[in-house]
Write an enzyme that holds these catalytic residues in place. Structure first.
Site, PDB file in Angstrom:
ATOM      1  N   GLU A   5      -9.090   7.011 -18.429  1.00 34.26           N
ATOM      2  CA  GLU A   5     -10.024   6.112 -17.734  1.00 34.26           C
ATOM      3  C   GLU A   5     -11.202   5.817 -18.665  1.00 34.26           C
ATOM      4  OE1 GLU A   5     -10.527   4.315 -14.728  1.00 34.26           O
ATOM      5  OE2 GLU A   5     -12.323   3.852 -15.899  1.00 34.26           O
ATOM      6  N   CYS A   8       0.828  -1.212   0.000  1.00 31.21           N
ATOM      7  CA  CYS A   8       0.000   0.000   0.000  1.00 31.21           C
ATOM      8  C   CYS A   8       0.859   1.258   0.000  1.00 31.21           C
ATOM      9  CB  CYS A   8      -0.934  -0.003   1.209  1.00 31.21           C
ATOM     10  SG  CYS A   8      -1.870  -1.528   1.343  1.00 31.21           S
ATOM     11  N   THR A  28     -10.729 -24.100   0.763  1.00 35.22           N
ATOM     12  CA  THR A  28     -11.054 -24.275  -0.654  1.00 35.22           C
ATOM     13  C   THR A  28     -11.866 -25.575  -0.801  1.00 35.22           C
ATOM     14  OG1 THR A  28      -9.106 -25.607  -1.131  1.00 35.22           O
ATOM     15  CG2 THR A  28      -8.849 -23.196  -1.285  1.00 35.22           C
ATOM     16  N   ALA A  65      -7.531 -20.613   1.255  1.00 30.66           N
ATOM     17  CA  ALA A  65      -7.120 -19.483   0.407  1.00 30.66           C
ATOM     18  C   ALA A  65      -7.596 -18.197   1.066  1.00 30.66           C
ATOM     19  CB  ALA A  65      -7.709 -19.614  -0.994  1.00 30.66           C
ATOM     20  N   VAL A  66      -6.734 -17.187   1.047  1.00 32.53           N
ATOM     21  CA  VAL A  66      -7.068 -15.899   1.673  1.00 32.53           C
ATOM     22  C   VAL A  66      -6.598 -14.761   0.763  1.00 32.53           C
ATOM     23  CG1 VAL A  66      -6.862 -16.807   4.023  1.00 32.53           C
ATOM     24  CG2 VAL A  66      -4.875 -15.750   2.947  1.00 32.53           C
ATOM     25  N   GLY A  67      -6.984 -13.554   1.121  1.00 32.31           N
ATOM     26  CA  GLY A  67      -6.467 -12.375   0.431  1.00 32.31           C
ATOM     27  C   GLY A  67      -7.096 -12.163  -0.939  1.00 32.31           C
ATOM     28  N   GLY A 123      -6.748  -2.279 -12.903  1.00 35.24           N
ATOM     29  CA  GLY A 123      -7.391  -3.191 -11.960  1.00 35.24           C
ATOM     30  C   GLY A 123      -6.579  -4.454 -11.792  1.00 35.24           C
TER      31      GLY A 123
HETATM   32  C1  LIG Z   1       0.280  -0.325  -5.248  1.00 34.47           C
HETATM   33  C2  LIG Z   1      -0.732  -0.888  -4.321  1.00 34.47           C
HETATM   34  C3  LIG Z   1      -1.350  -0.060  -3.399  1.00 34.47           C
HETATM   35  C4  LIG Z   1      -2.309  -0.586  -2.529  1.00 34.47           C
HETATM   36  N1  LIG Z   1      -2.900   0.237  -1.617  1.00 34.47           N
HETATM   37  C5  LIG Z   1      -3.808  -0.261  -0.753  1.00 34.47           C
HETATM   38  C6  LIG Z   1      -4.397   0.550   0.237  1.00 34.47           C
HETATM   39  O1  LIG Z   1      -4.078   1.739   0.358  1.00 34.47           O
HETATM   40  N2  LIG Z   1      -5.332  -0.005   1.065  1.00 34.47           N
HETATM   41  C7  LIG Z   1      -5.689  -1.323   0.974  1.00 34.47           C
HETATM   42  O2  LIG Z   1      -6.525  -1.786   1.746  1.00 34.47           O
HETATM   43  N3  LIG Z   1      -5.138  -2.124   0.042  1.00 34.47           N
HETATM   44  C8  LIG Z   1      -4.212  -1.628  -0.818  1.00 34.47           C
HETATM   45  N4  LIG Z   1      -3.638  -2.448  -1.743  1.00 34.47           N
HETATM   46  C9  LIG Z   1      -4.092  -3.839  -1.835  1.00 34.47           C
HETATM   47  C10 LIG Z   1      -3.401  -4.717  -0.782  1.00 34.47           C
HETATM   48  O3  LIG Z   1      -2.025  -4.523  -0.876  1.00 34.47           O
HETATM   49  C11 LIG Z   1      -3.787  -6.150  -1.051  1.00 34.47           C
HETATM   50  O4  LIG Z   1      -5.174  -6.285  -0.905  1.00 34.47           O
HETATM   51  C12 LIG Z   1      -3.118  -7.120  -0.109  1.00 34.47           C
HETATM   52  O5  LIG Z   1      -1.732  -6.981  -0.115  1.00 34.47           O
HETATM   53  C13 LIG Z   1      -3.495  -8.539  -0.515  1.00 34.47           C
HETATM   54  O6  LIG Z   1      -2.813  -9.458   0.266  1.00 34.47           O
HETATM   55  P1  LIG Z   1      -2.487 -10.908  -0.329  1.00 34.47           P
HETATM   56  O7  LIG Z   1      -1.768 -11.606   0.738  1.00 34.47           O
HETATM   57  O8  LIG Z   1      -3.708 -11.484  -0.901  1.00 34.47           O
HETATM   58  O9  LIG Z   1      -1.555 -10.623  -1.574  1.00 34.47           O
HETATM   59  P2  LIG Z   1      -0.151  -9.839  -1.645  1.00 34.47           P
HETATM   60  O10 LIG Z   1       0.014  -8.946  -0.458  1.00 34.47           O
HETATM   61  O11 LIG Z   1      -0.118  -9.220  -2.993  1.00 34.47           O
HETATM   62  O12 LIG Z   1       0.895 -10.975  -1.561  1.00 34.47           O
HETATM   63  C14 LIG Z   1       0.943 -12.018  -2.472  1.00 34.47           C
HETATM   64  C15 LIG Z   1       2.357 -12.477  -2.604  1.00 34.47           C
HETATM   65  O13 LIG Z   1       2.325 -13.785  -3.131  1.00 34.47           O
HETATM   66  C16 LIG Z   1       3.451 -13.955  -3.956  1.00 34.47           C
HETATM   67  N5  LIG Z   1       3.176 -15.070  -4.863  1.00 34.47           N
HETATM   68  C17 LIG Z   1       2.259 -15.130  -5.867  1.00 34.47           C
HETATM   69  N6  LIG Z   1       2.286 -16.334  -6.447  1.00 34.47           N
HETATM   70  C18 LIG Z   1       3.224 -17.056  -5.818  1.00 34.47           C
HETATM   71  C19 LIG Z   1       3.719 -18.367  -5.990  1.00 34.47           C
HETATM   72  N7  LIG Z   1       3.240 -19.189  -6.915  1.00 34.47           N
HETATM   73  N8  LIG Z   1       4.714 -18.780  -5.173  1.00 34.47           N
HETATM   74  C20 LIG Z   1       5.222 -17.965  -4.207  1.00 34.47           C
HETATM   75  N9  LIG Z   1       4.793 -16.708  -4.023  1.00 34.47           N
HETATM   76  C21 LIG Z   1       3.800 -16.260  -4.812  1.00 34.47           C
HETATM   77  C22 LIG Z   1       3.565 -12.615  -4.660  1.00 34.47           C
HETATM   78  O14 LIG Z   1       4.887 -12.399  -5.122  1.00 34.47           O
HETATM   79  C23 LIG Z   1       3.160 -11.641  -3.572  1.00 34.47           C
HETATM   80  O15 LIG Z   1       4.293 -11.085  -2.922  1.00 34.47           O
HETATM   81  C24 LIG Z   1      -2.657  -1.959  -2.616  1.00 34.47           C
HETATM   82  C25 LIG Z   1      -2.027  -2.789  -3.548  1.00 34.47           C
HETATM   83  C26 LIG Z   1      -1.054  -2.263  -4.369  1.00 34.47           C
HETATM   84  C27 LIG Z   1      -0.379  -3.170  -5.363  1.00 34.47           C
END
Ligand SMILES: Cc1cc2nc3c(=O)[nH]c(=O)nc-3n(C[C@H](O)[C@H](O)[C@H](O)COP(=O)(O)OP(=O)(O)OC[C@H]3O[C@@H](n4cnc5c(N)ncnc54)[C@H](O)[C@@H]3O)c2cc1C
Length: 542
Positions: free
Chosen positions: A177, A42, A266, A273-275, A237
């Site tokens: 946009e 973020c 799942t 699965a999360v996130g 997106g």
């Molecule tokens: C630029 C940016 C700004 C954001 N700003 C905000 C904000 O202000 N407020 C907010 O609420 N949310 C924000 N978000 C969204 C927020 O960061 C995500 O919702 C959150 O990080 C999701 O968590 P996650 O664990 O699902 O995925 P992530 O935090 O994206 O982590 C997933 C990780 O899994 C790794 N990965 C993927 N596939 C594999 C694999 N096969 N093997 C090993 N590793 C793997 C990736 O490299 C990545 O590092 C932002 C996102 C971005 C990109």
């Protein structure tokens, strides 16, 4: 027990650390494809603009610190390439030494996040996307080389944040946009305020057009416009990263994310699965939804660890509360917007207000645009939106809390919110929404929306602007005559028996005038949000 976690950021790392706190003996292995774990995605846009100066500030933990405190086995530059569901093992590749190996698991947690959507536009390969620390390093290097122009494709949260940060770096920036507004979670009359702020700060906006070609030096739009673009950033997106899950035969849901149950399991119950990769449950209608936000990723990560450890958990539903900064504005939204409710065919009522963030007599009071959407029969709060310089965050957070707590729109009037002049008003903007909702639901007043003004005029309504002559003179709704609120009693001879649409500046004097006209025997309706909402709406802008 061995718990293997794919993805070492928000969801994955929350699950890992909670798991350790609950189970001192579990073997917890976190596999992360990029070179970093626990990084602040973020915060990435702010590194581009130099607001966050040190890259280290984005790196919240390292594999070593996570091992020292939590005895986690964290492996970076390590990608899980496949899952063997039947044998309960994953195939892994280390990108530093090219070593490949397999790891068995008792429980597997998938938190691979979401990938930026990159449409198949000719030349799009040179566009940069922003997801990881490596991505931001690439963008920052390009920006530090002082490009003359940048085009950001996509006016969503990440697009507007990057655009602002490019401006901070002195880059001439254009945002393209495809929708007719920026920030899709807002309704158009709220998004206009954001577009104004972006333009005021030097960003060129092209709304309602899409990029159709990227050349070495330009981006060509669907309306033929050619934009100089030394740097191109793609931010239209994200899409749930379901590649591993799909290949492993795990169920994918209707919205394209990994399908999960109330415990984030799942279709295979040893795999969670999360996130961003996982589907969520919408708190308003119970449907599956995608909400790629950090709060939910962290929350679900924790819930999964609780479930694996045998603790009682409750299903976590979502209302998609989000906030973003655009130059001097804070913009926040929660729940459903009017566009989505209209598309779903659900009935709703809307309130727009323009209160001050704190008592008007205390220095530096700033006006907020606040919107509440609720069910006309039950008062259930369906959504809220706010745009302003200050005080938007807490109002939207209160509304979000009210939604989750089952507090109805009229009950917002009953909330006892912290008040002293520097912080709020004795009747806080949130309380005022409750008062207005009560008036509307009980039928005490009728209100109309900005997008009904001309239809009502055509239907024979008299439009009466009850502001002062100077306010009226500075701009008014086409067809409205001016009778200031304090002159209504003495000027009733100018009003016919036809129904009346009353407007003032923000809706408050209009409410008083509407009540007075009603007492005098007229059929009066107040324009919700007044001239200010109308003037910022698509009915007046463009
Ligand atoms: C630029 C940016 C700004 C954001 N700003 C905000 C904000 O202000 N407020 C907010 O609420 N949310 C924000 N978000 C969204 C927020 O960061 C995500 O919702 C959150 O990080 C999701 O968590 P996650 O664990 O699902 O995925 P992530 O935090 O994206 O982590 C997933 C990780 O899994 C790794 N990965 C993927 N596939 C594999 C694999 N096969 N093997 C090993 N590793 C793997 C990736 O490299 C990545 O590092 C932002 C996102 C971005 C990109």
């Amino acid at each position: 027990m061995r718990v293997v976690i794919v993805g070492g950021v928000a969801g994955g790392m929350s699950a890992a650390t909670r798991m350790r706190r609950l189970d001192a003996d579990a073997e917890i292995i976190v596999l992360e494809k990029s070179g970093y774990v626990s990084y602040a995605n973020c915060g990435l846009p702010y590194f581009v603009g130099g607001v966050i100066e040190e890259e280290d500030a984005l790196l919240l933990q390292t594999p070593a610190s996570l091992h020292a405190r939590f005895k986690l086995d964290v492996r970076v530059a390590t990608e899980v390439t496949s899952i063997d569901v039947a044998a309960k093992k994953v195939a892994v590749k280390n990108w530093q030494d090219s070593q490949e190996y397999e790891l068995t698991f008792d429980k597997l947690i998938l938190s691979p996040g979401a990938s930026p959507v990159v449409p198949p536009i000719p030349g799009i390969e040179r566009a940069l996307t922003l997801r990881t620390v490596e991505d931001v390093e690439k963008i920052a290097n390009r920006v530090n080389a002082k490009p003359k122009s940048a085009v950001v494709i996509g006016g969503g949260f990440i697009g507007v944040e990057i655009a602002e940060n490019l401006v901070h770096k002195g880059v001439s920036t254009t945002v393209v946009e495809a929708a007719r507004q920026v920030l899709a979670p807002l309704d158009p009359e709220m998004a206009t305020l954001v577009a104004k702020e972006m333009r005021k700060n030097g960003i060129t906006l092209h709304l309602g057009v899409s990029a159709k070609d990227v050349t070495d030096t330009t981006v060509v739009l669907s309306d033929g416009t050619v934009l100089e673009a030394e740097l191109v950033i793609m931010a239209i997106g994200v899409r749930p990263d379901t590649s591993l899950a799909k290949a492993a035969g795990l169920a994918i849901g209707a919205r394209g994310g990994i399908e999960v149950d109330d415990f984030n399991r799942t279709s295979n119950h040893d795999i969670y699965a999360v996130g961003d990769a996982a589907e969520k449950t919408d708190a308003i209608d119970g449907s599956a939804t995608l909400v790629p936000l950090a709060n939910l990723a962290n929350r679900h990560g924790r819930v999964v660890a609780d479930h694996i450890a045998g603790r009682a958990t409750r299903p976590i539903k979502t209302i998609g509360t989000a906030i973003v900064k655009v130059f001097d504005l804070m913009i926040a939204a929660t729940g459903w917007n009017e566009k989505r409710l209209t598309a779903s065919g659900r009935e709703f009522m809307v309130i727009h207000t323009h209160p001050n963030n704190h008592a008007g007599y205390y220095p530096d009071a700033k006006q907020i645009a606040l919107k509440l959407i609720f069910d006309p029969k039950t008062g259930e709060i369906l959504g809220g939106q706010g745009v302003g310089v200050d005080g938007v965050d807490k109002r939207i957070d209160v509304i979000a809390t009210a939604i989750r707590g089952g507090i109805t729109a009229p009950e917002l009037a009953d909330l006892e919110l912290a008040y002293a002049p520097p912080f709020g008003s004795a009747k806080d903007p949130v309380n005022m929404l409750g008062y207005i909702a009560e008036n509307m639901m009980s039928g005490l007043v009728k209100t109309a929306q900005w997008n009904q003004t001309q239809d009502l005029r055509t239907a024979g309504y008299q439009l009466i602007d009850v502001r002062s002559p100077s306010e009226y003179g500075a701009g008014s709704i086409p067809g409205a005559i001016n009778i200031p609120v304090d002159e209504i009693r003495s000027r009733t001879s100018e009003i016919t028996s036809a129904p009346i649409l009353v407007n003032c500046q923000v809706g408050q004097r209009g409410h008083t005038a509407t009540m007075l006209l009603k007492e005098l025997g007229f059929d009066a309706t107040n324009l919700d949000g007044g001239y200010l909402t109308y003037a910022n709406s698509p009915a007046a802008v463009n």
